[in-house]
Design a protein around this motif. Structure first.
Motif, PDB file in Angstrom:
ATOM      1  N   GLY A  33      36.599  65.503 -96.651  1.00 28.03           N
ATOM      2  CA  GLY A  33      37.226  65.273 -98.126  1.00 28.03           C
ATOM      3  C   GLY A  33      38.319  66.050 -98.228  1.00 28.03           C
ATOM      4  O   GLY A  33      39.163  66.494 -97.282  1.00 28.03           O
ATOM      5  N   GLU A  34      38.862  65.981 -99.496  1.00 24.99           N
ATOM      6  CA  GLU A  34      40.388  66.722 -99.726  1.00 24.99           C
ATOM      7  C   GLU A  34      39.727  67.880-100.763  1.00 24.99           C
ATOM      8  O   GLU A  34      38.889  68.113-101.371  1.00 24.99           O
ATOM      9  CB  GLU A  34      40.774  65.706-101.045  1.00 24.99           C
ATOM     10  N   LEU A  35      40.895  68.727-100.103  1.00 25.58           N
ATOM     11  CA  LEU A  35      40.957  70.253-100.702  1.00 25.58           C
ATOM     12  C   LEU A  35      41.999  70.199-101.860  1.00 25.58           C
ATOM     13  O   LEU A  35      43.202  70.104-101.523  1.00 25.58           O
ATOM     14  CB  LEU A  35      40.885  71.412 -99.729  1.00 25.58           C
ATOM     15  N   HIS A  36      41.671  70.495-103.245  1.00 22.26           N
ATOM     16  CA  HIS A  36      42.607  70.910-104.329  1.00 22.26           C
ATOM     17  C   HIS A  36      42.832  72.269-104.562  1.00 22.26           C
ATOM     18  O   HIS A  36      41.805  72.920-105.089  1.00 22.26           O
ATOM     19  CB  HIS A  36      42.357  69.781-105.388  1.00 22.26           C
ATOM     20  N   VAL A  37      43.811  72.893-104.333  1.00 29.84           N
ATOM     21  CA  VAL A  37      43.957  74.355-104.833  1.00 29.84           C
ATOM     22  C   VAL A  37      44.798  74.469-106.042  1.00 29.84           C
ATOM     23  O   VAL A  37      45.900  73.922-106.111  1.00 29.84           O
ATOM     24  CB  VAL A  37      44.535  75.134-103.539  1.00 29.84           C
ATOM     25  N   LEU A  38      43.972  75.054-107.067  1.00 28.63           N
ATOM     26  CA  LEU A  38      44.732  75.031-108.303  1.00 28.63           C
ATOM     27  C   LEU A  38      44.809  76.661-108.576  1.00 28.63           C
ATOM     28  O   LEU A  38      44.311  77.495-108.351  1.00 28.63           O
ATOM     29  CB  LEU A  38      43.716  74.954-109.316  1.00 28.63           C
TER      30      LEU A  38
END
Ligand code: ADP
Length: 142
Positions: A33-38
């Motif tokens: 999957g994708e990792l989204h860092v916010l």
């Protein structure tokens, strides 16, 4: 397995990512999957403090955070995982919930609280996210 994972981090506090980031990376890798860092810059809104700050202060804060997040990802992005960084301005827990919805995330991974605040089992932002998120939330205890 999870396809889009949101990892909200406070760049000023290593405890917000030191344990949570490896967990999020491992889950992203496992599900391909994708990792989204916010990172959220807390909005000063109409607060009285804001009126004493120089014009353009908040825009500058966003630009600085973007540069710091870029460096963070260059240093810490896990190999073999698609990673994207996001910087927004606003109320922290609301922006985490909003990003999870708009990015189509199916999991939020976050640390429970700063270690120095041992009296809390869960911090104010983490507790609001757990309470209101439509997604599964993995709280990593420090
Ligand atoms: P504390 O007040 O003890 O830091 P919080 O609930 O604010 O407790 O912090 C828990 C988690 O909330 C952090 O590990 C992080 O995932 C998220 N968080 C806190 N501040 C920010 C921020 N500025 N941007 C993005 N996520 C944040």
């Amino acid at each position: 397995m999870y396809k889009k994972i949101l990892l909200p981090i406070d760049l000023a506090h290593e405890s917000s990512w030191s344990t949570a980031a490896p967990v999020a990376s491992m889950l992203a890798k496992a599900g391909n999957g994708e990792l989204h860092v916010l990172t959220v810059i807390p909005d000063l809104g109409l607060s009285i403090v804001g009126s004493y700050l120089p014009e353009g202060f908040e825009e500058k804060a966003v630009q600085d955070a973007e540069a710091r997040l870029k460096s963070f990802l260059e240093a810490h992005a896990p190999a073999g995982v698609s990673v994207k960084g996001h910087v927004v301005r606003g109320t922290i827990y609301q922006e985490i919930l909003h990003a999870a919805d708009t990015l189509g995330c199916d999991l939020i991974v976050m640390a429970s609280h700063r270690p120095e605040l041992q009296d809390y089992l869960i911090g104010p932002n983490a507790s609001q996210v757990v309470r209101h998120a439509r997604q599964s939330v993995h709280i990593v205890r420090g």
